[in-house]
Design a protein around this motif. Structure first.
Motif, short mmCIF file in Angstrom:
data_model
loop_
_atom_site.label_atom_id
_atom_site.label_comp_id
_atom_site.label_asym_id
_atom_site.label_seq_id
_atom_site.Cartn_x
_atom_site.Cartn_y
_atom_site.Cartn_z
N VAL A 58 40.01 46.42 24.05
CA VAL A 58 39.92 45.53 22.89
C VAL A 58 40.52 44.17 23.23
O VAL A 58 39.98 43.12 22.87
CB VAL A 58 40.62 46.16 21.67
N PHE A 59 41.64 44.16 23.91
CA PHE A 59 42.29 42.90 24.29
C PHE A 59 41.40 42.10 25.23
O PHE A 59 41.38 40.87 25.19
CB PHE A 59 43.65 43.18 24.92
N SER A 60 40.65 42.80 26.09
CA SER A 60 39.78 42.08 27.04
C SER A 60 38.63 41.38 26.34
O SER A 60 38.14 40.36 26.83
CB SER A 60 39.24 43.04 28.10
N VAL A 61 38.19 41.90 25.18
CA VAL A 61 37.10 41.26 24.43
C VAL A 61 37.58 39.91 23.88
O VAL A 61 36.86 38.92 23.96
CB VAL A 61 36.60 42.18 23.29
N TRP A 68 39.80 40.40 34.56
CA TRP A 68 40.06 41.10 35.83
C TRP A 68 41.46 41.66 35.89
O TRP A 68 41.68 42.74 36.45
CB TRP A 68 39.74 40.19 37.01
N ALA A 69 42.40 40.99 35.31
CA ALA A 69 43.77 41.52 35.26
C ALA A 69 43.82 42.77 34.39
O ALA A 69 44.50 43.75 34.71
CB ALA A 69 44.73 40.46 34.74
N ILE A 75 42.78 50.37 35.53
CA ILE A 75 42.67 51.22 36.72
C ILE A 75 44.04 51.75 37.13
O ILE A 75 44.19 52.93 37.47
CB ILE A 75 41.98 50.46 37.87
N LEU A 76 45.05 50.90 37.08
CA LEU A 76 46.40 51.35 37.43
C LEU A 76 46.93 52.37 36.43
O LEU A 76 47.59 53.34 36.81
CB LEU A 76 47.35 50.15 37.53
N LEU A 77 46.64 52.17 35.15
CA LEU A 77 47.05 53.14 34.13
C LEU A 77 46.34 54.47 34.35
O LEU A 77 46.96 55.54 34.22
CB LEU A 77 46.73 52.58 32.74
N LEU A 78 45.07 54.42 34.73
CA LEU A 78 44.33 55.65 35.04
C LEU A 78 44.93 56.35 36.25
O LEU A 78 45.10 57.58 36.24
CB LEU A 78 42.85 55.34 35.28
N MET A 155 34.20 47.01 29.62
CA MET A 155 34.92 45.79 29.96
C MET A 155 34.14 44.97 31.00
O MET A 155 34.09 43.75 30.93
CB MET A 155 36.31 46.11 30.49
N LEU A 156 33.55 45.63 31.96
CA LEU A 156 32.83 44.93 33.04
C LEU A 156 31.49 44.39 32.56
O LEU A 156 31.02 43.38 33.10
CB LEU A 156 32.65 45.85 34.23
#
Length: 158
Positions: A58-61, A68-69, A75-78, A155-156
């Motif tokens: 949601v924040f990325s939208v 990209w951050a 990915i790091l959280l996953l 997101m992508l």
């Protein structure tokens, strides 16, 4: 404690069979509590991680300049989740092995009268042969992985 000290204490202070059964029962109760807590921890981990994934998406939208951050963060959280999941599974396996050790005192009654009395010992390979499998834990794991992949694709592509 060394073996010599353990044997000396055992010779001086013999524990009755009823006391040994009480010790085994108490340890088994603690093992069962630990197993339930580890299983619950896996579900709680999923309950915390999936909303985190959604929050990142949601924040990325609203902030495309950070896309990209945020993708890297997801990915790091996953990755953190996968490592924690397998650590919990290992701890759960150890707790089940400890329960198997305690249950062996009921399966092999002669262990109750054996000296030295060792209801707490190192886990051996035969203790890991459990009749219970924690297959139910794969469901939250799968849900978390699928949600991460879907949100990452979202997101992508946006």
């Amino acid at each position: 404690m060394s073996e010599a000290i353990t044997e000396e204490v055992t010779k001086r202070f013999s524990i009755s069979i009823s006391d040994r059964v009480s010790i085994i029962n108490s340890l088994m109760a603690q093992d069962r509590i630990e197993i339930r807590e580890k299983q619950e921890a896996v579900f709680k981990l999923t309950y915390y991680i999936v909303p985190g994934f959604i929050g990142i998406a949601v924040f990325s939208v609203g902030n495309p300049s950070f896309k990209w951050a945020l993708v890297l963060g997801l990915i790091l959280l996953l990755l953190l989740y996968v490592i924690a999941f397998f650590a919990f599974r290992k701890w759960l396996s150890d707790a089940r092995a400890c329960l198997q050790i305690r249950e062996s005192y009921y399966k092999e009654q002669n262990l109750l009268s054996a000296d030295p009395f060792k209801p707490i010992r190192k886990i051996e390979p035969r203790d890991r042969m459990s009749r219970f499998k924690d297959n139910v834990l794969w469901f939250p794991f799968g849900v978390t992985i699928v949600s991460a992949v879907v949100l990452l694709a979202y997101m992508l592509l946006t």
